[in-house]
Design a protein around this motif. Structure first.
Motif, PDB file in Angstrom:
ATOM      1  N   THR A 151      24.420  45.242  44.383  1.00 30.73           N
ATOM      2  CA  THR A 151      25.691  45.530  43.907  1.00 30.73           C
ATOM      3  C   THR A 151      26.654  44.575  44.311  1.00 30.73           C
ATOM      4  OG1 THR A 151      26.126  47.059  45.557  1.00 30.73           O
ATOM      5  CG2 THR A 151      25.406  48.071  43.574  1.00 30.73           C
ATOM      6  N   GLY A 152      27.607  44.221  43.356  1.00 28.28           N
ATOM      7  CA  GLY A 152      28.682  43.248  43.435  1.00 28.28           C
ATOM      8  C   GLY A 152      30.084  43.761  42.713  1.00 28.28           C
ATOM      9  N   CYS A 153      31.201  43.034  43.227  1.00 26.26           N
ATOM     10  CA  CYS A 153      32.412  43.535  42.352  1.00 26.26           C
ATOM     11  C   CYS A 153      33.218  42.430  42.276  1.00 26.26           C
ATOM     12  CB  CYS A 153      32.910  44.640  43.453  1.00 26.26           C
ATOM     13  SG  CYS A 153      33.549  43.763  45.080  1.00 26.26           S
ATOM     14  N   VAL A 154      33.793  42.569  41.131  1.00 26.62           N
ATOM     15  CA  VAL A 154      34.874  41.256  40.975  1.00 26.62           C
ATOM     16  C   VAL A 154      36.273  42.063  40.206  1.00 26.62           C
ATOM     17  CG1 VAL A 154      34.080  41.460  38.423  1.00 26.62           C
ATOM     18  CG2 VAL A 154      35.477  39.428  39.345  1.00 26.62           C
ATOM     19  N   GLY A 155      37.220  41.647  40.854  1.00 26.16           N
ATOM     20  CA  GLY A 155      38.465  42.128  40.647  1.00 26.16           C
ATOM     21  C   GLY A 155      39.518  41.059  40.444  1.00 26.16           C
ATOM     22  N   PHE A 156      40.706  41.486  39.791  1.00 23.09           N
ATOM     23  CA  PHE A 156      41.792  40.604  39.393  1.00 23.09           C
ATOM     24  C   PHE A 156      43.008  41.302  39.717  1.00 23.09           C
ATOM     25  CE2 PHE A 156      38.076  40.560  36.461  1.00 23.09           C
ATOM     26  CZ  PHE A 156      37.732  39.328  36.539  1.00 23.09           C
ATOM     27  N   ALA A 177      38.763  44.312  45.614  1.00 17.58           N
ATOM     28  CA  ALA A 177      37.334  43.626  45.877  1.00 17.58           C
ATOM     29  C   ALA A 177      37.074  43.199  47.583  1.00 17.58           C
ATOM     30  CB  ALA A 177      37.426  42.246  44.970  1.00 17.58           C
ATOM     31  N   ASN A 178      38.475  42.870  47.894  1.00 12.92           N
ATOM     32  CA  ASN A 178      38.514  42.302  49.334  1.00 12.92           C
ATOM     33  C   ASN A 178      38.336  43.771  50.201  1.00 12.92           C
ATOM     34  OD1 ASN A 178      38.848  39.508  49.306  1.00 12.92           O
ATOM     35  ND2 ASN A 178      40.927  39.737  48.827  1.00 12.92           N
ATOM     36  N   LYS A 179      39.084  44.760  49.843  1.00 12.59           N
ATOM     37  CA  LYS A 179      38.789  45.921  50.760  1.00 12.59           C
ATOM     38  C   LYS A 179      37.406  46.610  50.452  1.00 12.59           C
ATOM     39  CE  LYS A 179      43.532  47.820  50.176  1.00 12.59           C
ATOM     40  NZ  LYS A 179      44.423  49.261  49.915  1.00 12.59           N
ATOM     41  N   LEU A 180      36.855  46.530  49.323  1.00  8.06           N
ATOM     42  CA  LEU A 180      35.370  46.810  49.315  1.00  8.06           C
ATOM     43  C   LEU A 180      34.576  46.080  50.178  1.00  8.06           C
ATOM     44  CD1 LEU A 180      35.148  47.594  45.520  1.00  8.06           C
ATOM     45  CD2 LEU A 180      35.463  49.128  47.464  1.00  8.06           C
ATOM     46  N   ALA A 181      34.637  44.914  50.193  1.00 11.57           N
ATOM     47  CA  ALA A 181      33.912  43.954  51.084  1.00 11.57           C
ATOM     48  C   ALA A 181      34.272  44.355  52.423  1.00 11.57           C
ATOM     49  CB  ALA A 181      34.249  42.368  50.730  1.00 11.57           C
ATOM     50  N   GLY A 231      43.202  44.504  41.500  1.00 11.92           N
ATOM     51  CA  GLY A 231      41.690  44.597  41.611  1.00 11.92           C
ATOM     52  C   GLY A 231      41.236  43.579  42.693  1.00 11.92           C
ATOM     53  N   GLY A 232      41.794  42.407  42.765  1.00 11.48           N
ATOM     54  CA  GLY A 232      41.428  41.387  43.433  1.00 11.48           C
ATOM     55  C   GLY A 232      41.649  41.885  45.082  1.00 11.48           C
ATOM     56  N   ILE A 251      36.984  45.582  38.621  1.00  9.77           N
ATOM     57  CA  ILE A 251      38.289  46.280  39.086  1.00  9.77           C
ATOM     58  C   ILE A 251      39.474  45.785  38.196  1.00  9.77           C
ATOM     59  CG2 ILE A 251      39.461  46.850  41.103  1.00  9.77           C
ATOM     60  CD1 ILE A 251      36.907  45.870  42.776  1.00  9.77           C
ATOM     61  N   HIS A 252      40.310  46.426  37.758  1.00 16.96           N
ATOM     62  CA  HIS A 252      41.348  46.002  36.838  1.00 16.96           C
ATOM     63  C   HIS A 252      42.429  45.721  37.578  1.00 16.96           C
ATOM     64  CE1 HIS A 252      43.084  50.182  37.529  1.00 16.96           C
ATOM     65  NE2 HIS A 252      42.009  50.438  37.185  1.00 16.96           N
ATOM     66  N   GLU A 253      43.330  45.059  36.976  1.00 16.46           N
ATOM     67  CA  GLU A 253      44.830  44.782  37.369  1.00 16.46           C
ATOM     68  C   GLU A 253      45.543  46.032  37.523  1.00 16.46           C
ATOM     69  OE1 GLU A 253      45.006  40.529  34.652  1.00 16.46           O
ATOM     70  OE2 GLU A 253      45.159  42.417  34.021  1.00 16.46           O
ATOM     71  N   ASN A 254      46.805  45.848  37.821  1.00 15.19           N
ATOM     72  CA  ASN A 254      47.708  46.883  38.145  1.00 15.19           C
ATOM     73  C   ASN A 254      48.400  47.672  37.017  1.00 15.19           C
ATOM     74  OD1 ASN A 254      49.563  44.952  37.257  1.00 15.19           O
ATOM     75  ND2 ASN A 254      51.244  45.349  38.800  1.00 15.19           N
ATOM     76  N   ARG A 255      47.543  47.493  36.013  1.00 15.59           N
ATOM     77  CA  ARG A 255      47.917  48.392  34.447  1.00 15.59           C
ATOM     78  C   ARG A 255      46.976  49.375  34.108  1.00 15.59           C
ATOM     79  NH1 ARG A 255      49.632  43.323  34.273  1.00 15.59           N
ATOM     80  NH2 ARG A 255      47.881  42.504  32.809  1.00 15.59           N
TER      81      ARG A 255
END
Length: 286
Positions: A170-175, A182-186, A178-179, A94-98
């Motif tokens: 499945t997993g996710c990693v966000g920055f 990632a919390n929302k997906l959890a 995106g971070g 999951i990408h940053e805000n760009r």
């Protein structure tokens, strides 16, 4: 670099200030346009110099994929996996805000090279995809509907689980932005096995008891804006008996993992956080 400069850049990338306002304040802070240009060169991304895994890496397969998103949106993503065919755990990057920048595509290749089916989702698909201009990307991120965007990412996880080359885990990693996602997906996907959030804002406390994934939370010690939400998040996690790991990397800035930005990147913290991330994926997704 003077911490005031980094804080100003953080305000620009997250408030956001207009570019003109940012440059005017930067020039006043450093004393001249020449010094402002030097500082800016260290802050803004240098994608080619920082690429870790080549786009043509011999051991990887890459492709652009699509899947049905929320309310008729066709979502687009950058899918990367090792060439050796087998069922693998899958990771949404999951990408940053760009948007889905070359840096996040590089991170997606890193995940794949570690042995996973990696999908870099382009949250800006409804606008035709991530633009080359980062200011435009930030503007478009601000126009996204939060609930629709969440559903688009949940759809990405469903898409991965349905692929024949996914082992069902499945997993996710966000920055940054995106971070937070990632919390929302959890909190919204009970099938998620692992969620890693790098310096992401925290979910609503009332949603925390819904978490079934194993959580790994990375924070930057100097990131006062995001870190303000840690105590309430930890309290909610403990109250709900949710297993989690939380690390604060002292003396480093927000976006410390982004090796395209020399002023904020911290190699030691980034390498340690990445090691911990891959350890979690190995345990939960293999």
């Amino acid at each position: 670099m003077d911490q005031r400069i980094i804080n100003l850049f953080d305000e620009y990338t997250h408030a956001p200030l207009t570019r003109q306002e940012f440059l005017e304040r930067l020039t006043r802070l450093v004393g001249s346009t020449a010094l402002a240009a030097t500082a800016l060169a260290a802050l803004e991304p240098g994608y080619a110099q920082a690429a870790t895994v080549a786009t043509t890496a011999d051991d990887l397969l890459t492709e652009t994929v699509t899947w049905p998103g929320a309310t008729g949106t066709t979502m687009k993503g950058y899918l990367v996996q090792p060439k050796k065919k087998k069922k693998r755990g899958a990771v949404v990057v999951i990408h940053e805000n760009r948007g889905l920048t070359p840096h996040i595509q590089d991170v997606t290749r890193r995940v794949a090279q570690a042995g996973y089916l990696a999908l870099g989702v382009d949250a800006l698909s409804e606008f035709g995809g991530t633009p080359a201009n980062e200011d435009e990307g930030r503007t478009l991120i601000g126009k996204l509907d939060a609930e629709k965007t969440l559903q688009n990412y949940l759809a990405a996880l469903t898409y991965l689980r349905q692929r024949p080359d996914c082992n069902g885990r499945t997993g996710c990693v966000g920055f940054c932005w995106g971070g937070a996602m990632a919390n929302k997906l959890a909190t919204h996907d009970p099938k998620l096995d692992a969620a890693v959030a790098y310096y992401g804002t925290q979910p609503k406390a009332e949603d925390v008891p819904n978490i079934k994934a194993r959580l790994l939370l990375h924070y930057a010690g100097l990131d006062e804006r995001v870190n303000a939400g840690i105590p309430a998040y930890e309290a909610a996690l403990k109250a709900a008996n949710i297993p989690y790991q939380l690390y604060v990397y002292e003396g480093v800035n927000h976006a410390f993992n982004n090796d395209t930005s020399p002023a904020r990147y911290n190699a030691a913290a980034a390498q340690l956080a990445w090691q911990r991330t891959l350890e979690l994926f190995k345990k939960q997704l293999s």
